[in-house]
Design a protein around this motif. Structure first.
Motif, PDB file in Angstrom:
ATOM      1  N   ARG A 154      25.650-143.603 -11.343  1.00  0.00           N
ATOM      2  CA  ARG A 154      25.507-143.852 -12.309  1.00  0.00           C
ATOM      3  C   ARG A 154      23.990-144.274 -12.862  1.00  0.00           C
ATOM      4  N   SER A 155      23.397-144.208 -12.270  1.00  0.00           N
ATOM      5  CA  SER A 155      22.210-144.213 -13.007  1.00  0.00           C
ATOM      6  C   SER A 155      21.395-143.147 -13.589  1.00  0.00           C
ATOM      7  N   GLN A 156      19.936-143.657 -13.840  1.00  0.00           N
ATOM      8  CA  GLN A 156      19.145-142.448 -14.321  1.00  0.00           C
ATOM      9  C   GLN A 156      17.766-141.859 -13.803  1.00  0.00           C
ATOM     10  N   ALA A 157      17.918-142.892 -13.050  1.00  0.00           N
ATOM     11  CA  ALA A 157      16.525-143.121 -12.247  1.00  0.00           C
ATOM     12  C   ALA A 157      16.091-141.964 -11.201  1.00  0.00           C
ATOM     13  N   PRO A 158      14.713-141.219 -10.639  1.00  0.00           N
ATOM     14  CA  PRO A 158      15.040-140.016 -10.256  1.00  0.00           C
ATOM     15  C   PRO A 158      15.579-140.436  -9.228  1.00  0.00           C
ATOM     16  N   VAL A 159      15.786-139.594  -8.044  1.00  0.00           N
ATOM     17  CA  VAL A 159      15.919-139.992  -6.703  1.00  0.00           C
ATOM     18  C   VAL A 159      14.943-138.839  -5.215  1.00  0.00           C
ATOM     19  N   TYR A 160      14.727-139.614  -5.038  1.00  0.00           N
ATOM     20  CA  TYR A 160      14.088-137.855  -4.077  1.00  0.00           C
ATOM     21  C   TYR A 160      14.833-138.250  -2.377  1.00  0.00           C
ATOM     22  N   ILE A 161      15.330-137.188  -2.115  1.00  0.00           N
ATOM     23  CA  ILE A 161      16.592-137.415  -1.062  1.00  0.00           C
ATOM     24  C   ILE A 161      15.510-136.397   0.435  1.00  0.00           C
ATOM     25  N   SER A 162      16.152-137.308   1.140  1.00  0.00           N
ATOM     26  CA  SER A 162      14.927-136.814   2.320  1.00  0.00           C
ATOM     27  C   SER A 162      15.802-136.354   3.284  1.00  0.00           C
ATOM     28  N   GLY A 163      15.236-135.742   4.356  1.00  0.00           N
ATOM     29  CA  GLY A 163      16.811-135.361   5.241  1.00  0.00           C
ATOM     30  C   GLY A 163      16.060-133.824   6.031  1.00  0.00           C
ATOM     31  N   GLU A 164      16.114-133.912   7.923  1.00  0.00           N
ATOM     32  CA  GLU A 164      16.149-132.709   7.276  1.00  0.00           C
ATOM     33  C   GLU A 164      16.965-131.325   6.845  1.00  0.00           C
ATOM     34  N   SER A 165      16.102-130.327   7.474  1.00  0.00           N
ATOM     35  CA  SER A 165      16.790-129.044   6.299  1.00  0.00           C
ATOM     36  C   SER A 165      18.014-128.639   7.413  1.00  0.00           C
ATOM     37  N   GLY A 166      19.829-128.514   6.793  1.00  0.00           N
ATOM     38  CA  GLY A 166      20.148-128.000   6.624  1.00  0.00           C
ATOM     39  C   GLY A 166      21.239-129.238   6.838  1.00  0.00           C
ATOM     40  N   SER A 167      20.841-130.666   6.233  1.00  0.00           N
ATOM     41  CA  SER A 167      21.315-131.877   6.494  1.00  0.00           C
ATOM     42  C   SER A 167      22.629-132.025   5.702  1.00  0.00           C
ATOM     43  N   GLY A 168      22.204-131.230   4.187  1.00  0.00           N
ATOM     44  CA  GLY A 168      23.507-131.492   3.227  1.00  0.00           C
ATOM     45  C   GLY A 168      22.656-132.396   2.119  1.00  0.00           C
ATOM     46  N   LYS A 169      21.245-132.072   1.373  1.00  0.00           N
ATOM     47  CA  LYS A 169      20.474-132.187   1.299  1.00  0.00           C
ATOM     48  C   LYS A 169      20.679-131.903  -0.554  1.00  0.00           C
ATOM     49  N   GLU A 170      21.134-130.785  -0.983  1.00  0.00           N
ATOM     50  CA  GLU A 170      21.860-130.284  -2.146  1.00  0.00           C
ATOM     51  C   GLU A 170      22.768-130.952  -2.398  1.00  0.00           C
ATOM     52  N   LEU A 171      23.903-130.845  -1.283  1.00  0.00           N
ATOM     53  CA  LEU A 171      25.593-131.288  -1.877  1.00  0.00           C
ATOM     54  C   LEU A 171      25.467-132.842  -1.974  1.00  0.00           C
ATOM     55  N   VAL A 172      24.490-133.882  -1.100  1.00  0.00           N
ATOM     56  CA  VAL A 172      24.162-134.510  -1.833  1.00  0.00           C
ATOM     57  C   VAL A 172      23.473-134.797  -3.418  1.00  0.00           C
ATOM     58  N   ALA A 173      22.546-134.389  -4.593  1.00  0.00           N
ATOM     59  CA  ALA A 173      22.063-134.340  -5.206  1.00  0.00           C
ATOM     60  C   ALA A 173      23.438-133.585  -6.152  1.00  0.00           C
ATOM     61  N   ARG A 174      24.000-132.362  -5.723  1.00  0.00           N
ATOM     62  CA  ARG A 174      24.949-132.466  -6.806  1.00  0.00           C
ATOM     63  C   ARG A 174      25.968-133.007  -7.291  1.00  0.00           C
ATOM     64  N   LEU A 175      26.687-134.082  -5.937  1.00  0.00           N
ATOM     65  CA  LEU A 175      27.374-135.013  -5.930  1.00  0.00           C
ATOM     66  C   LEU A 175      26.478-136.003  -7.330  1.00  0.00           C
ATOM     67  N   ILE A 176      25.123-136.717  -7.118  1.00  0.00           N
ATOM     68  CA  ILE A 176      24.896-137.455  -7.859  1.00  0.00           C
ATOM     69  C   ILE A 176      25.595-136.584  -9.171  1.00  0.00           C
ATOM     70  N   HIS A 177      24.838-136.061  -9.390  1.00  0.00           N
ATOM     71  CA  HIS A 177      25.012-134.781 -11.097  1.00  0.00           C
ATOM     72  C   HIS A 177      26.453-135.043 -10.945  1.00  0.00           C
ATOM     73  N   GLU A 178      27.358-134.489 -10.180  1.00  0.00           N
ATOM     74  CA  GLU A 178      28.596-134.537 -10.550  1.00  0.00           C
ATOM     75  C   GLU A 178      29.311-136.150 -10.804  1.00  0.00           C
ATOM     76  N   GLN A 179      29.475-136.999 -10.444  1.00  0.00           N
ATOM     77  CA  GLN A 179      29.782-137.965 -10.148  1.00  0.00           C
ATOM     78  C   GLN A 179      28.938-138.963 -11.764  1.00  0.00           C
ATOM     79  N   GLY A 180      28.136-138.513 -12.445  1.00  0.00           N
ATOM     80  CA  GLY A 180      26.788-140.110 -13.354  1.00  0.00           C
ATOM     81  C   GLY A 180      27.595-138.683 -14.426  1.00  0.00           C
ATOM     82  N   PRO A 181      26.728-139.016 -16.271  1.00  0.00           N
ATOM     83  CA  PRO A 181      27.467-139.222 -17.520  1.00  0.00           C
ATOM     84  C   PRO A 181      27.114-137.510 -17.629  1.00  0.00           C
ATOM     85  N   ARG A 182      26.127-136.879 -16.738  1.00  0.00           N
ATOM     86  CA  ARG A 182      25.631-135.827 -17.118  1.00  0.00           C
ATOM     87  C   ARG A 182      26.563-134.664 -16.515  1.00  0.00           C
ATOM     88  N   ALA A 183      27.599-134.733 -15.935  1.00  0.00           N
ATOM     89  CA  ALA A 183      28.322-133.746 -15.358  1.00  0.00           C
ATOM     90  C   ALA A 183      28.955-133.015 -15.838  1.00  0.00           C
TER      91      ALA A 183
END
Length: 448
Positions: free
Chosen positions: A157-186
């Protein structure tokens, strides 16, 4: 005749001229406006009316816009708030985003930017649908995952830049997609890019595009990743791998919200939300002067950490069942079952490659198992990464030390390649090897 109620906007500013400008502009957008001159009037209106958006100045006679953002976050967290700040007050804008503001405008207010922001905010999903949609895509009931879903819900629900941290293979891209898909830019593009996979000499062209004839091989105009993501989200994966020269150009594009293609004479305005990720410690990269501090502050407005699989072992069974169902569907075969000892082995494994490694392990076991039952030995888990008792290697199983060491080396290199999506440079860095040494080992092991 359309009798649907008009959406309501709360305007909070002590300057009559600004209030009038906003009222006229939003009125032409068929929106109903309510105005307040100060914090007290705004809070009183919020008690009486339901609003779809709030626009507030930073400086108010009896308080600040930040106080209003915090007030709304406590009482109506799904009401988007946009902050209006003085030109150049980047720190103020960042503080507003961290406090929960949807976005910000700078004075003097540019009307096209205002209309764009308002339209974007009013496209936000209504309260209640977000968490359910995220839960379907992000599996697991452990406390770390419940917290992650809650944060994604808020950040969508924000337009703030987000830095997603975490180990390789933990699902960072999925988290980024969810932020996008649940927001106004979906409905707009989500453009992921692995920064470590682009050759340095092609980076500027890939990010910003190029004009025909600008360099050898440029046979036609080509838009870049920023242009491709216009109106949507640009996800910069492994952003720490960007060379310093490219970091300067990226910072300028983010600040100016405009890019110039290679060989181009004019800048093109771009509207993108930036999400980024890396498995490295970005703060440590700044300290080592491998990552620009000013770019770090622009990207890391809000940090979202994705937990490793080791931190949510309670989710392993649910994840494994989900993967096995998907494999059965993909292959058209009956669903395999996990033997209790196999499940126990999975729960005792460290999973350095996280969810991606779990998927790879189960895919291999699904192919190797007999009678549609996955036994512990079908998993072929590395003993060195099991957490049960830390037992030493069984020497009776080693016929030749050189062959054994070579097999261990092969496993580790393959794991590093899988975790970095077969990016050899990134895999070499993961293993603290020079690229030349990595190339030699790949050739020696027949992996090149």
């Amino acid at each position: 005749m359309n009798t649907s109620p008009r959406q309501k906007i709360l305007i909070v500013d002590d300057e009559p001229d600004i209030r009038e400008l906003l009222e006229i502009t939003l009125g032409r957008m068929k929106l109903e406006t309510f105005s307040a001159r100060n914090l007290g009037e705004a809070q009183a209106l919020l008690q009486r009316e339901h609003f779809d958006l709030c626009l507030t100045d930073m400086r108010l006679p009896d308080g600040t816009g930040l106080e209003l953002v915090q007030h709304i976050q406590q009482r109506a967290p799904h009401l988007p708030v946009a902050m209006i700040t003085a030109y150049g007050s980047l720190e103020t804008a960042i503080n507003a985003l961290k406090a929960g503001a949807f976005d910000f405008l700078t004075k003097p207010v540019e009307l096209p930017r205002l209309r764009e922001l308002v339209s974007s905010a009013l496209r936000l999903p209504t309260a209640g649908g977000l968490s359910t949609a995220i839960e379907r895509r992000l599996l697991g009931d452990s406390p770390p995952m419940a917290n992650l879903r809650k944060q994604i819900d808020k950040l969508a629900r924000s337009q703030a830049p987000v830095y997603i941290s975490g180990e390789s293979g933990s699902g960072k891209e999925l988290v980024a997609r969810l932020i996008h898909e649940q927001g106004p830019r979906a409905s707009q593009p989500f453009v992921p890019v692995n920064c470590g996979a682009i050759p340095s000499e092609l980076m500027e062209s890939e990010f910003f595009g190029h004009r025909k004839g600008s360099f050898t091989g440029a046979v036609e105009d080509k838009p870049g990743l920023f242009q491709a993501a216009h109106g949507g989200t640009l996800f910069l994966d492994e952003v720490a791998d960007l060379p310093l020269s490219m970091q300067v150009k990226l910072l300028r594009a983010i600040q100016e919200k405009a890019v110039r293609s290679v060989g181009g004479q004019q800048e093109t305005v771009v509207d993108v939300r930036i999400l980024c990720a890396t498995h490295k410690d970005l703060e440590a990269e700044v300290s080592a002067e491998r990552f620009r501090q000013d770019l770090y502050y622009r990207l890391n407005v809000i940090e979202l950490r994705v937990p490793s699989l080791r931190e949510r072992r309670d989710d392993i069974e649910a994840l494994a069942m989900h993967v096995l169902k998907r494999l059965a569907k993909d292959t058209g075969q009956p669903e395999a079952r996990l033997h209790p000892q196999a499940l126990e082995a999975l729960k005792n494994y460290r999973f350095p490659g996280n969810v991606r490694e779990l998927e790879n392990v189960l895919e291999r076991a699904h192919t190797l198992c007999e009678n549609r039952t996955i036994e512990a030995q079908d998993l072929r888990l590395s003993e060195g990464n099991c957490t049960a008792d830390g037992a030493m290697a069984d020497l009776t199983q080693i016929d030749n030390l050189e062959d054994y060491l070579e097999s261990v080396e092969r496993k580790l290199i393959l794991q590093a390649l899988e975790e970095t999506r077969w990016n050899r440079t990134a895999a070499a860095q993961r293993l603290s090897l020079s690229f030349r040494s990595m190339r030699y080992r790949l050739k020696k092991l027949g992996l090149d």
